[in-house]
Write a protein that holds these residues in place. Structure first.
Motif, PDB file in Angstrom:
ATOM      1  N   SER A 363       0.681  -1.365  -0.255  1.00 25.08           N
ATOM      2  CA  SER A 363      -0.041   0.074  -0.102  1.00 25.08           C
ATOM      3  C   SER A 363       0.735   1.163  -0.136  1.00 25.08           C
ATOM      4  O   SER A 363       0.610   1.996  -0.801  1.00 25.08           O
ATOM      5  N   GLY A 364       2.221   1.593   0.595  1.00 20.10           N
ATOM      6  CA  GLY A 364       2.992   2.337   0.868  1.00 20.10           C
ATOM      7  C   GLY A 364       4.284   2.617  -0.576  1.00 20.10           C
ATOM      8  O   GLY A 364       3.944   3.822  -0.637  1.00 20.10           O
ATOM      9  N   PHE A 365       4.160   1.535  -1.553  1.00 20.43           N
ATOM     10  CA  PHE A 365       5.189   1.705  -2.680  1.00 20.43           C
ATOM     11  C   PHE A 365       4.380   2.673  -3.750  1.00 20.43           C
ATOM     12  O   PHE A 365       5.027   3.499  -3.922  1.00 20.43           O
ATOM     13  N   PRO A 366       3.322   2.285  -4.221  1.00 20.55           N
ATOM     14  CA  PRO A 366       2.698   3.545  -4.936  1.00 20.55           C
ATOM     15  C   PRO A 366       2.577   5.400  -4.706  1.00 20.55           C
ATOM     16  O   PRO A 366       3.145   5.726  -4.983  1.00 20.55           O
ATOM     17  N   PRO A 367       2.190   5.521  -3.831  1.00 23.02           N
ATOM     18  CA  PRO A 367       1.714   6.469  -3.064  1.00 23.02           C
ATOM     19  C   PRO A 367       4.233   7.007  -3.045  1.00 23.02           C
ATOM     20  O   PRO A 367       4.223   8.407  -3.248  1.00 23.02           O
ATOM     21  N   ALA A 368       4.891   6.239  -2.507  1.00 25.69           N
ATOM     22  CA  ALA A 368       6.288   6.556  -2.260  1.00 25.69           C
ATOM     23  C   ALA A 368       6.999   6.667  -3.719  1.00 25.69           C
ATOM     24  O   ALA A 368       7.856   7.782  -3.272  1.00 25.69           O
ATOM     25  N   TRP A 369       6.023   5.670  -4.677  1.00 27.71           N
ATOM     26  CA  TRP A 369       6.870   5.513  -5.382  1.00 27.71           C
ATOM     27  C   TRP A 369       6.706   7.509  -6.181  1.00 27.71           C
ATOM     28  O   TRP A 369       7.542   8.499  -6.930  1.00 27.71           O
ATOM     29  N   ARG A 370       5.268   7.821  -6.152  1.00 24.76           N
ATOM     30  CA  ARG A 370       5.158   8.958  -6.712  1.00 24.76           C
ATOM     31  C   ARG A 370       5.701  10.341  -6.530  1.00 24.76           C
ATOM     32  O   ARG A 370       6.576  11.184  -6.858  1.00 24.76           O
ATOM     33  N   ALA A 371       6.066  10.058  -4.594  1.00 24.78           N
ATOM     34  CA  ALA A 371       6.556  10.913  -3.805  1.00 24.78           C
ATOM     35  C   ALA A 371       8.234  11.790  -4.621  1.00 24.78           C
ATOM     36  O   ALA A 371       8.916  12.322  -4.888  1.00 24.78           O
ATOM     37  N   ARG A 372       9.260   9.432  -4.646  1.00 27.61           N
ATOM     38  CA  ARG A 372       9.963  10.039  -5.577  1.00 27.61           C
ATOM     39  C   ARG A 372      10.556  11.109  -6.779  1.00 27.61           C
ATOM     40  O   ARG A 372      11.097  11.444  -6.940  1.00 27.61           O
ATOM     41  N   GLN A 373       9.517  10.537  -7.863  1.00 30.69           N
ATOM     42  CA  GLN A 373       9.202  10.774  -8.687  1.00 30.69           C
ATOM     43  C   GLN A 373       8.735  12.562  -8.765  1.00 30.69           C
ATOM     44  O   GLN A 373       8.877  12.954 -10.091  1.00 30.69           O
ATOM     45  N   LEU A 374       8.400  13.319  -8.109  1.00 25.83           N
ATOM     46  CA  LEU A 374       8.192  14.668  -7.617  1.00 25.83           C
ATOM     47  C   LEU A 374       8.940  15.482  -8.383  1.00 25.83           C
ATOM     48  O   LEU A 374      10.327  15.085  -8.126  1.00 25.83           O
ATOM     49  N   ASN A 375       8.735  16.698  -9.575  1.00 28.20           N
ATOM     50  CA  ASN A 375       9.560  17.382  -9.877  1.00 28.20           C
ATOM     51  C   ASN A 375       9.854  18.433  -9.165  1.00 28.20           C
ATOM     52  O   ASN A 375       8.227  19.111  -8.997  1.00 28.20           O
ATOM     53  N   ILE A 376      10.811  19.467  -8.211  1.00 26.21           N
ATOM     54  CA  ILE A 376      10.691  20.152  -7.328  1.00 26.21           C
ATOM     55  C   ILE A 376       9.533  21.285  -7.775  1.00 26.21           C
ATOM     56  O   ILE A 376       9.444  22.262  -7.653  1.00 26.21           O
ATOM     57  N   VAL A 377      10.817  21.321  -9.201  1.00 30.31           N
ATOM     58  CA  VAL A 377      10.302  22.897  -9.668  1.00 30.31           C
ATOM     59  C   VAL A 377       8.940  23.436 -10.528  1.00 30.31           C
ATOM     60  O   VAL A 377       7.821  24.352  -9.308  1.00 30.31           O
ATOM     61  N   GLU A 378       8.280  21.993 -10.801  1.00 31.75           N
ATOM     62  CA  GLU A 378       6.412  21.867 -10.787  1.00 31.75           C
ATOM     63  C   GLU A 378       5.249  21.494 -10.097  1.00 31.75           C
ATOM     64  O   GLU A 378       4.670  22.592  -9.970  1.00 31.75           O
ATOM     65  N   ALA A 379       6.336  20.848  -8.989  1.00 26.72           N
ATOM     66  CA  ALA A 379       5.814  20.721  -7.686  1.00 26.72           C
ATOM     67  C   ALA A 379       5.635  21.976  -6.400  1.00 26.72           C
ATOM     68  O   ALA A 379       4.231  22.423  -6.347  1.00 26.72           O
ATOM     69  N   LEU A 380       6.751  22.760  -6.516  1.00 29.13           N
ATOM     70  CA  LEU A 380       6.416  24.224  -5.795  1.00 29.13           C
ATOM     71  C   LEU A 380       5.794  25.525  -6.508  1.00 29.13           C
ATOM     72  O   LEU A 380       5.567  25.962  -5.940  1.00 29.13           O
ATOM     73  N   ALA A 381       5.913  24.966  -8.421  1.00 29.25           N
ATOM     74  CA  ALA A 381       5.228  26.102  -8.474  1.00 29.25           C
ATOM     75  C   ALA A 381       3.412  25.176  -8.309  1.00 29.25           C
ATOM     76  O   ALA A 381       2.336  26.615 -10.086  1.00 29.25           O
ATOM     77  N   GLY A 382       3.495  24.759  -7.860  1.00 28.52           N
ATOM     78  CA  GLY A 382       1.236  24.144  -7.880  1.00 28.52           C
ATOM     79  C   GLY A 382       0.842  23.925  -8.275  1.00 28.52           C
ATOM     80  O   GLY A 382       0.047  23.266  -9.187  1.00 28.52           O
ATOM     81  N   ARG A 383       1.773  23.164 -10.066  1.00 30.27           N
ATOM     82  CA  ARG A 383       1.607  22.101 -11.082  1.00 30.27           C
ATOM     83  C   ARG A 383       1.518  20.612 -10.917  1.00 30.27           C
ATOM     84  O   ARG A 383       2.269  20.143 -10.491  1.00 30.27           O
TER      85      ARG A 383
END
Lengths: 383, 230
Positions: A363-383
């Motif tokens: 149950s934790g792997f899919p969200p953990a993988w999503r967090a791993r793949q997070l692009n900083i610039v896009e995430a900070l820009a709220g995209r």
């Protein structure tokens, strides 16, 4: 360990949601602990049963009678050490809702077959000398306040005596302690000779021969020999070891193992989705926070591990609570009375921990993988 | 003075849908150690993109980015994470504190990546909070602090690991005038007394006045570079 505070705080970001998820996991693992505990308890109890005892019953059914004449023939089978017998009495005390597991037997032989029964020799002697005598377990005597010397009326819905009554009077001549054989062991014995003479019908019949062996390794041969001896006779026999008998009796209720596994499987499968949903929501809500961690220098892998640890902590903490609760429930007097001296084997807790880890990973792997793949610039820009 | 940050012919483009958007066009820039640079320009001029490249949050499409002697445009994602942890302190417009942690725990977050002992981490957190004047609010969570106080905590978090470069993206954008002035005074003090090199993106001309150098960007090109006497 230094990241514990960070992970723990993340876990409690939405307290209500975490509490509800935890309660679900606790209940699931409580159920797991109880069902597996009962299941394993039965298995362990069965495994502990003696292999040097055989039970001979009528092939057509455990409640069908067998002739008493089989006794001497079974005794003469090579390798047989002692033979005793049980005939169902089906008793109750005062009212039918107070059942007494009463059996007619030959007490002297019974004590040879069940060597772990603790009883004073003078009680066995008294039983042999008193036709209307009865031996009762210490627990049963304590329940009803009986003591040696008391005369007790025991009712039966099966047997009418020659006086035309369904209530039989017995003189308590002794007590015994059969706790070594568990809570299911019969706790009231009357003399077979008296019972057989006094009943109106079924004379010369009984329901079980209990055979004690000299060498447990001979169990299979002796079983076959006994059954072969009575093949083609008016009452054919079925001879089983004690554990086989207990298992077949249990299966009269249900296949506990199957039911336990099916329920636990269904519950854990549902739990998987519940936990995965919680973790996914939690990560989605924290996109910008996770991006900040990455900005501060937390690597992709470290963020993945943090989210996985959070899932692991949630599942393990709640599972431990659930299993601890199950262990406590086993200690409750009500359950002890129902199942005897049951406790949850340690390896059930181990399996529970293993399942909790598995649930956490899946149950934790899919969200953990999503967090791993997070692009900083896009995430900070709220995209 | 030596250049702490050097950009050579840096370009950056994004693909949005089927369109390629050129954000920066061949930027050449040198920022010296101890400078306080204000990066200004209209929305969409490429200020934040340039800041992200200098801070190692993003990679250029072309050109070279040298910061503290490292060619960060050549570093992998993993190496860039380590590099940021060692060299960069970040201050965001909306503070971006972790809401579940207290002020001191927020400030400690970058230090968890180091091998410092717990006692040493605590000592440094204490110093950082004292520097921003918030040691008495150490146990408060962000929602118990005002906007100005939250930004001070964010500054403490940015300086606690003693980074080479502080990057600030609109640090006063969410604050009223008084709080904005306090924050700018604090950043200026860090620049002057601790010799911290600061690169700050701002729309606010009053905030830019605190900087020692003002750089204007328009449509991805540097248009104006002004230095102020200390």
């Amino acid at each position: 360990m230094k990241y514990f505070g960070l992970v723990w705080a993340g876990l409690w970001r939405k307290k209500t949601r975490t509490v509800f998820t935890m309660v679900s996991i606790v209940i699931a693992f409580l159920l797991f602990g109880l069902l597996q505990g009962i299941n394993q308890g039965f298995s362990t109890a069965l495994a502990r049963l003696d292999v040097d005892r055989l039970y001979v019953s009528a092939r057509t059914g455990m409640t069908d009678g067998m002739p008493i004449s089989y006794l001497s023939r079974i005794r003469n089978v090579p390798g047989v050490r002692a033979v005793s017998m049980w005939a169902y009495f089906g008793g109750y005390y005062q009212e039918a809702r107070n059942p007494i597991p009463a059996f007619a037997t030959d007490a002297v032989e019974l004590m040879k077959v069940y060597k772990e029964i603790k009883i004073r020799p003078e009680y066995i002697e008294a039983m042999a000398k008193t036709r209307t005598g009865a031996l009762v377990s210490e627990a049963l005597a304590a329940t009803h306040g009986w003591k040696v010397g008391d005369r007790v009326p025991i009712g039966t819905s099966i047997w009418t005596n020659k006086a035309g009554s369904n209530t039989w009077d017995f003189d308590i001549v002794g007590t015994f302690d059969a706790s070594a054989y568990g809570a299911g062991f019969p706790s009231f014995y009357l003399n077979y000779s008296y019972f057989d003479e006094a009943r109106q019908f079924g004379t010369g019949e009984l329901h079980y021969y209990i055979v004690s062996l000299q060498d447990p390794k001979q169990a299979q041969r002796i079983s076959r020999e006994i059954d072969d001896m009575f093949a083609n006779s008016s009452v054919e026999t079925r001879t089983q070891t004690e554990s086989a008998l207990a298992q077949s009796q249990l299966k009269q209720f249900a296949d506990i193992n199957f039911i336990a596994n099916a329920i636990v499987g269904a519950v854990l499968f549902t739990l998987l989705f519940l936990t995965a949903n919680t973790m996914m929501q939690s990560v989605r809500e924290r996109t910008s926070e996770l991006a900040v961690l990455k900005t501060l220098g937390y690597s992709d892998t470290k963020v993945l591990i943090l989210v996985m640890t959070e899932s692991l902590l949630l599942c393990l903490f709640a599972a431990a609570l659930g299993i601890a609760l199950a262990a406590l429930v086993f200690k409750s007097p009500a359950l002890q009375k129902l199942f005897g001296d049951f406790s949850m084997p340690l390896f059930v807790a181990g399996i529970g921990a293993g399942i909790a880890v598995l649930v956490a990973f899946i149950s934790g792997f899919p969200p953990a993988w999503r967090a791993r793949q997070l692009n900083i610039v896009e995430a900070l820009a709220g995209r | 003075m030596t250049a702490l940050v050097t950009l050579r012919n840096v370009t950056k483009s994004y693909v949005r849908g089927k369109q390629k958007v050129e954000v920066l066009h061949g930027i050449d820039l040198a920022i010296e150690t101890g400078e306080f640079l204000a990066l200004m320009g209209p929305s969409g001029s490429g200020k934040t993109t340039l800041l992200n490249l200098v801070a190692g949050l993003d990679q250029p499409t072309g050109g070279e980015v040298l910061v503290a002697g490292d060619r960060i445009d050549r570093l992998s994602r993993g190496s860039l994470s380590d590099w940021r942890a060692r060299n960069i302190g970040f201050i965001f417009q909306f503070y971006n504190l972790l809401p579940v942690l207290t002020a001191e725990a927020n400030v400690e977050v970058p230090l968890l990546l180091t091998n410092l002992s717990k006692a040493e981490r605590r000592r440094r957190v204490q110093i950082a909070l004292e520097l921003v004047g918030l040691s008495e609010r150490a146990r408060h969570k962000p929602n118990e602090l005002s906007g100005g106080q939250q930004q001070r905590v964010a500054i403490a978090r940015a300086i606690v690991s003693d980074p080479t470069l502080l990057v600030c993206d609109e640090p006063t954008g969410d604050l009223d005038r008084q709080n904005a002035e306090e924050i700018m005074n604090l950043l200026q003090a860090l620049n002057r007394s601790q010799n911290k090199t600061i690169v700050m993106v701002t729309h606010d001309p009053k905030a830019a006045e605190y900087a020692s150098r003002e750089l204007h960007l328009d449509k991805g090109l540097l248009t104006n570079d002004t230095r102020r006497a200390a």
